[in-house]
Design an enzyme around this catalytic site. Structure first.
Site, PDB file in Angstrom:
ATOM      1  N   GLU A 182       0.835  -1.203   0.000  1.00  0.00           N
ATOM      2  CA  GLU A 182       0.000   0.000   0.000  1.00  0.00           C
ATOM      3  C   GLU A 182       0.873   1.258   0.000  1.00  0.00           C
ATOM      4  O   GLU A 182       0.606   2.221  -0.743  1.00  0.00           O
ATOM      5  CB  GLU A 182      -0.899  -0.007   1.229  1.00  0.00           C
ATOM      6  CG  GLU A 182      -1.700   1.259   1.435  1.00  0.00           C
ATOM      7  CD  GLU A 182      -2.180   1.392   2.872  1.00  0.00           C
ATOM      8  OE1 GLU A 182      -2.474   2.521   3.284  1.00  0.00           O
ATOM      9  OE2 GLU A 182      -2.247   0.362   3.574  1.00  0.00           O
ATOM     10  N   ASP A 212       0.778   3.895  -3.098  1.00  0.00           N
ATOM     11  CA  ASP A 212       0.428   5.303  -2.892  1.00  0.00           C
ATOM     12  C   ASP A 212       1.431   6.211  -3.596  1.00  0.00           C
ATOM     13  O   ASP A 212       1.050   7.197  -4.236  1.00  0.00           O
ATOM     14  CB  ASP A 212       0.392   5.611  -1.398  1.00  0.00           C
ATOM     15  CG  ASP A 212       0.189   7.095  -1.124  1.00  0.00           C
ATOM     16  OD1 ASP A 212      -0.903   7.609  -1.383  1.00  0.00           O
ATOM     17  OD2 ASP A 212       1.145   7.735  -0.649  1.00  0.00           O
ATOM     18  N   GLU A 218      -4.420   0.686  -3.618  1.00  0.00           N
ATOM     19  CA  GLU A 218      -3.024   1.117  -3.595  1.00  0.00           C
ATOM     20  C   GLU A 218      -2.081  -0.074  -3.498  1.00  0.00           C
ATOM     21  O   GLU A 218      -1.016  -0.080  -4.129  1.00  0.00           O
ATOM     22  CB  GLU A 218      -2.793   2.072  -2.431  1.00  0.00           C
ATOM     23  CG  GLU A 218      -3.475   3.417  -2.606  1.00  0.00           C
ATOM     24  CD  GLU A 218      -3.237   4.359  -1.446  1.00  0.00           C
ATOM     25  OE1 GLU A 218      -3.268   5.587  -1.668  1.00  0.00           O
ATOM     26  OE2 GLU A 218      -3.008   3.882  -0.314  1.00  0.00           O
TER      27      GLU A 218
END
Length: 233
Positions: free
Chosen positions: A47, A51, A123
Site C-alpha cells: 500500500e 500510494d 493502492e
C-alpha cells in the site's frame, strides 16, 4: 486467486509473473493476524509503495493536461482523485472487493465494503503491479481504470474541506492550522477516530471518521460551516 487472475487477464490484460505479490496485495492485516503460524504477509507495505506511484502518475497526468493551472489547483484536483473514497470506488469498479482476504471478525463487521480497506487495497494492488511489471504497467492500468472518470469530470464536484478551510483562512493572512487526534475507539478492525482542528491554537472544529483522513475532513467541514461564529475566521 485463480478467479482474480482470470479477471485481471480478461478485463485488463494483466498477468502477474510473481503471483505471490498479487496474493499479498489482497491479504488484509486481519487475515494475516488470524493465521500468524503460517507467517502470511499482508498488504500494508505494498500500500505504501502503491500510494507513491499513484501520486506520481496522477501528478504527471494533471501537469500535462492542465498546463495553465497553478500548483495549488493541481494539488487540490489530485487530492480529489486519490482520496480514500475515490480509491474505494475504483476497487469496487474493478471487483477487487470480491477477492480481498479478511479475518473472520473483519468480514462479519462489514469490512468488505469499508472504504478504508478498499482504498488501501487499490493502492496495494498498484504496488504489487509496480514490483512485478514496472511503472509503465501501473500507468497503463491507471489510464485504463481511473483517467476516463477523471476526464468525464466525476471528481470536479468533490469537496476537499481541508483545502477549502485553508483557502478561507488565507484571505486574512498566514495562519497555523493543525489537526490532532483526540481519541480512538473501537476494535482494531473498526476503529473510530475523533479529530479536532486548531487555528492559531484555538479549536475551530471537530469530526469523527473510520480513518484519520476522514475525521480530518469532517473536522474541516465543521470549521468551514461554523466559520461565521469564529473571530479567527
Amino acid at each position: 486467486m485463480e478467479k482474480l487472475q482470470a479477471l485481471l487477464l480478461e478485463r485488463f490484460q494483466i498477468v502477474f509473473s510473481d503471483s505471490s505479490l498479487l496474493d499479498t496485495a489482497f491479504t488484509h492485516t486481519s487475515y494475516a493476524n488470524e493465521h500468524r503460524l503460517l507467517k502470511i504477509s499482508h498488504n500494508e507495505r505494498l500500500e505504501f509503495l502503491g500510494d507513491a506511484v499513484l501520486q506520481l502518475v496522477i501528478s504527471e497526468y494533471l501537469y500535462k493536461e492542465h498546463p495553465n493551472r497553478p500548483e495549488g489547483d493541481l494539488s487540490k484536483f489530485r487530492s480529489m482523485i486519490v482520496r480514500e473514497e475515490s480509491l474505494a470506488g475504483f476497487s469496487r469498479d474493478c471487483q477487487f472487493d470480491r477477492y480481498i482476504k479478511l479475518g473472520k471478525g473483519e468480514e462479519k463487521s462489514g469490512g468488505r465494503d469499508r472504504d478504508t480497506i478498499l482504498g488501501d487495497l487499490f493502492e496495494a494492488f498498484l504496488g504489487a503491479l509496480l514490483l512485478d511489471q514496472g511503472v509503465e504497467a501501473v500507468k497503463r492500468f491507471i489510464y485504463q481504470v481511473m483517467i476516463p472518470k477523471v476526464e468525464t469530470g466525476q471528481f470536479s464536484q468533490v469537496i476537499d474541506y481541508k483545502t477549502r478551510l485553508q483557502e478561507l483562512l488565507q484571505v486574512h493572512g498566514d495562519v497555523e492550522i493543525q489537526y490532532q487526534v483526540v481519541s480512538e475507539s473501537g476494535p482494531a478492525h473498526a476503529k473510530e477516530f475523533e479529530v479536532e482542528v486548531f487555528v492559531n491554537g484555538q479549536t475551530m472544529g471537530h469530526g469523527h471518521g473510520r480513518s484519520k483522513k476522514l475525521a480530518e475532513q469532517e473536522a474541516a467541514r465543521n470549521a468551514v460551516e461554523t466559520r461565521n461564529d469564529s473571530p479567527c475566521i
